[in-house]
Design an enzyme around this catalytic site. Structure first.
Site, PDB file in Angstrom:
ATOM      1  CE  LYS A  54       3.842  -1.045 -13.046  1.00 42.99           C
ATOM      2  NZ  LYS A  54       3.708   0.100 -12.129  1.00 42.99           N
ATOM      3  CD  GLN A  98       5.274   3.437 -12.167  1.00 46.42           C
ATOM      4  OE1 GLN A  98       4.297   2.766 -12.505  1.00 46.42           O
ATOM      5  NE2 GLN A  98       6.212   2.959 -11.391  1.00 46.42           N
ATOM      6  CG  ASP A 121      -1.398   1.535  -9.050  1.00 45.07           C
ATOM      7  OD1 ASP A 121      -0.673   0.520  -9.085  1.00 45.07           O
ATOM      8  OD2 ASP A 121      -1.099   2.609  -9.599  1.00 45.07           O
TER       9      ASP A 121
HETATM   10  N1  GUN Z   1       5.732   3.114  -8.199  1.00 48.23           N
HETATM   11  C1  GUN Z   1       6.345   2.037  -7.647  1.00 48.23           C
HETATM   12  N2  GUN Z   1       5.480   0.994  -7.589  1.00 48.23           N
HETATM   13  C2  GUN Z   1       4.312   1.435  -8.109  1.00 48.23           C
HETATM   14  C3  GUN Z   1       3.045   0.809  -8.329  1.00 48.23           C
HETATM   15  O1  GUN Z   1       2.809  -0.369  -8.022  1.00 48.23           O
HETATM   16  N3  GUN Z   1       2.094   1.598  -8.904  1.00 48.23           N
HETATM   17  C4  GUN Z   1       2.325   2.897  -9.237  1.00 48.23           C
HETATM   18  N4  GUN Z   1       1.318   3.590  -9.770  1.00 48.23           N
HETATM   19  N5  GUN Z   1       3.485   3.498  -9.033  1.00 48.23           N
HETATM   20  C5  GUN Z   1       4.473   2.763  -8.489  1.00 48.23           C
END
Ligand code: GUN
Length: 284
Positions: A54, A98, A121
């Site tokens: 990311k 995350q 998100d």
């Molecule tokens: N864990 C797995 N997918 C995601 C996501 O799209 N965002 C976040 N913050 N955590 C995740």
């Protein structure tokens, strides 16, 4: 028949290139680039890979991006104070914590602490609620990416039978809502669903988001269906596979998304889109 492979890497690259142009225009006007901070807590190896990807994608698009890595034993109060600081930072347009978080931290409390305007998100209750009622919001990145893939393929969603397998807050539930908003008739299956195949065999659009390696097999798929695989599972031999038995399903479906190279790159591209939109709101 052999199904079309849906190339998420190529579609994500074209979205990311468009975002680079918007980011450079934004930087010229604001005197700063769009900013995203990614926070990761602990040492989950999968999370470490995801957050690194990311941050790299942000940098490639010309964003300011920062990774804050906190130790496994970090307290909820410490994490909340990091979130507060980022909420108040005018150079940060998006905050992503995350998931999953270690057991001593309540995921939902942390998500609700993120300012809804920076919740790229789309997990904050305000954004989740707005998704339900139809207001413009940050759409969660993975289901948003799946919708972009369907749109790119010219899939006809109005009146289509869409079946989502997996009812998580991150993927399944928002996925169902986006498909519903696009006019599909949506079935949302979960781990207690009886006779799963009876549901999946009705699907014109089948979305697999369960986290069980290759559980969607050819006999569960309607001939001519579009199958999108959200799963990422590591097998004992080290191979990365999705929730769909891709080779088998490709004999039946019209199109299937591969793992890797399907939904994964789209999730990252949509994170850039959400962060860009958050930044651009400050121009208005
Ligand atoms: N864990 C797995 N997918 C995601 C996501 O799209 N965002 C976040 N913050 N955590 C995740």
């Amino acid at each position: 028949m052999s199904a079309q492979k849906i190339d998420g890497t190529a579609l994500a690259a074209s979205i990311r290139s468009e975002i680079s142009t918007r980011a450079s225009r934004f930087s010229d006007r604001m005197g700063r680039p769009p900013g995203l901070t990614v926070v990761v807590v602990g040492n989950n190896p999968a999370s470490a890979v995801y957050v690194r990807n990311k941050v790299k994608a942000c940098e490639a698009a010309g964003f300011h991006s920062e990774l804050i890595a906190l130790p496994q034993e970090c307290s909820e109060a410490e994490l909340l104070s990091v979130v507060d600081r980022l909420n108040a930072d005018p150079a940060i347009d998006g905050i992503l914590v995350q998931l999953p978080l270690p057991d001593q931290i309540d995921d939902q409390r942390v998500i609700e602490a993120i300012s809804a305007e920076k919740d790229v998100d789309g997990f904050h209750i305000e954004n989740a609620g707005a998704l339900m009622t139809g207001a413009p919001v940050f759409r969660p990145c993975t289901p948003y990416g799946v919708m972009k893939m369907l749109e790119h393929m010219g899939a006809s969603l109005r009146g289509a039978e869409a079946v989502v397998v997996g009812a998580s807050n991150i993927v399944g539930k928002p996925m169902a809502m986006l498909l519903l908003r696009a006019g599909a008739t949506v079935t949302l299956c979960n781990s207690k669903t009886r006779d799963l195949g009876a549901h999946t065999r009705r699907a014109d659009i089948l979305i697999a988001a369960v986290g069980r390696p290759q559980m969607i097999t050819a006999e569960m798929v309607k001939p001519g269906a579009i199958v999108i695989d959200v799963g990422i599972n590591r097998l004992a031999d080290g191979r990365l596979v999705g929730d769909v038995d891709t080779d088998g399903v490709a004999q039946v479906a019209a199109a299937v998304s591969p793992v890797p190279g399907g939904v994964g790159p789209m999730t990252i591209a949509m994170l850039l889109v959400n962060t860009m939109e958050s930044a651009e709101r400050k121009l208005r």
